[in-house]
Design a protein around this motif. Sequence first.
Motif, PDB file in Angstrom:
ATOM      1  N   ASN A  34       0.849  -1.181   0.000  1.00  0.00           N
ATOM      2  CA  ASN A  34       0.000   0.000   0.000  1.00  0.00           C
ATOM      3  C   ASN A  34       0.893   1.242   0.000  1.00  0.00           C
ATOM      4  O   ASN A  34       1.351   1.691   1.050  1.00  0.00           O
ATOM      5  N   LEU A  37      -0.452   4.297   1.944  1.00  0.00           N
ATOM      6  CA  LEU A  37      -0.229   4.230   3.382  1.00  0.00           C
ATOM      7  C   LEU A  37       1.202   4.634   3.736  1.00  0.00           C
ATOM      8  O   LEU A  37       1.425   5.299   4.751  1.00  0.00           O
ATOM      9  N   LEU A  40       1.237   8.310   3.649  1.00  0.00           N
ATOM     10  CA  LEU A  40       0.495   8.815   4.809  1.00  0.00           C
ATOM     11  C   LEU A  40       1.331   8.728   6.080  1.00  0.00           C
ATOM     12  O   LEU A  40       1.375   9.684   6.867  1.00  0.00           O
ATOM     13  N   GLY A  56      -5.143  11.287   6.564  1.00  0.00           N
ATOM     14  CA  GLY A  56      -5.641   9.929   6.367  1.00  0.00           C
ATOM     15  C   GLY A  56      -7.100   9.919   5.969  1.00  0.00           C
ATOM     16  O   GLY A  56      -7.519   9.134   5.110  1.00  0.00           O
ATOM     17  N   TYR A  59      -7.099  11.198   2.257  1.00  0.00           N
ATOM     18  CA  TYR A  59      -6.604  10.152   1.356  1.00  0.00           C
ATOM     19  C   TYR A  59      -7.617   9.016   1.227  1.00  0.00           C
ATOM     20  O   TYR A  59      -7.856   8.509   0.140  1.00  0.00           O
ATOM     21  N   GLY A  60      -8.208   8.626   2.338  1.00  0.00           N
ATOM     22  CA  GLY A  60      -9.160   7.523   2.316  1.00  0.00           C
ATOM     23  C   GLY A  60     -10.429   7.853   1.565  1.00  0.00           C
ATOM     24  O   GLY A  60     -10.917   7.045   0.772  1.00  0.00           O
ATOM     25  N   ASN A  78      -7.490   4.474   6.827  1.00  0.00           N
ATOM     26  CA  ASN A  78      -6.408   5.453   6.687  1.00  0.00           C
ATOM     27  C   ASN A  78      -6.432   6.494   7.799  1.00  0.00           C
ATOM     28  O   ASN A  78      -5.380   6.974   8.227  1.00  0.00           O
ATOM     29  N   ALA A 114      -4.451  -0.932   9.489  1.00  0.00           N
ATOM     30  CA  ALA A 114      -5.284  -0.457   8.378  1.00  0.00           C
ATOM     31  C   ALA A 114      -5.802  -1.609   7.526  1.00  0.00           C
ATOM     32  O   ALA A 114      -6.963  -1.592   7.096  1.00  0.00           O
TER      33      ALA A 114
END
Length: 164
Positions: A34, A37, A40, A56, A59-60, A78, A114
């Motif tokens: 990922n 991630l 992040l 997060g 982004y999510g 996230n 996550a």
Amino acid sequence: MQTKFLFSLLFFIPVFIIQTTLVQFITWNAITPNFILILLVFYSVMNGQLYGTILGFVYGILFDLITGGLLGSAMLSNTIAGFLAGYFSNENKRHMYFKPFNFGSIVLLCAITASIIYSIFSTIDFSTNIITSIFEEGLLPGLYTSIVAIIIMYFYPRRKLIES
């Protein structure tokens, strides 16, 4: 603060393109790293817990909206990963946290968390038991993501991190 957030959103676009198109070429037994991630966690450790939590979330939600997945699953996973990674944000210890093994350990913790949260909400498979599901959908992708993060941080110039 606004320019930092704008840069992190601009870096999201190429990482998202890599995550959705090129990652399939390094997938091993349906286990994918990922990259979103990793980005992040990098920004969360660099800028703090509140910044990582908000980033997060953004982004999510962007990932959920663009890919058409279950709305909220990547957002929740996230957000929690950014919150966890923000615990490791400290100006005095930043040089220590960005060493490859330490950063990989932080990514491992966040990626396992996550991945488990994402798999709980996005894949419902009643034919496997919970331990196998956590191992296959949580631990293995988290381990793969942390190995990729270690490789990335090994080649990232440390002088830029210390000066920031």
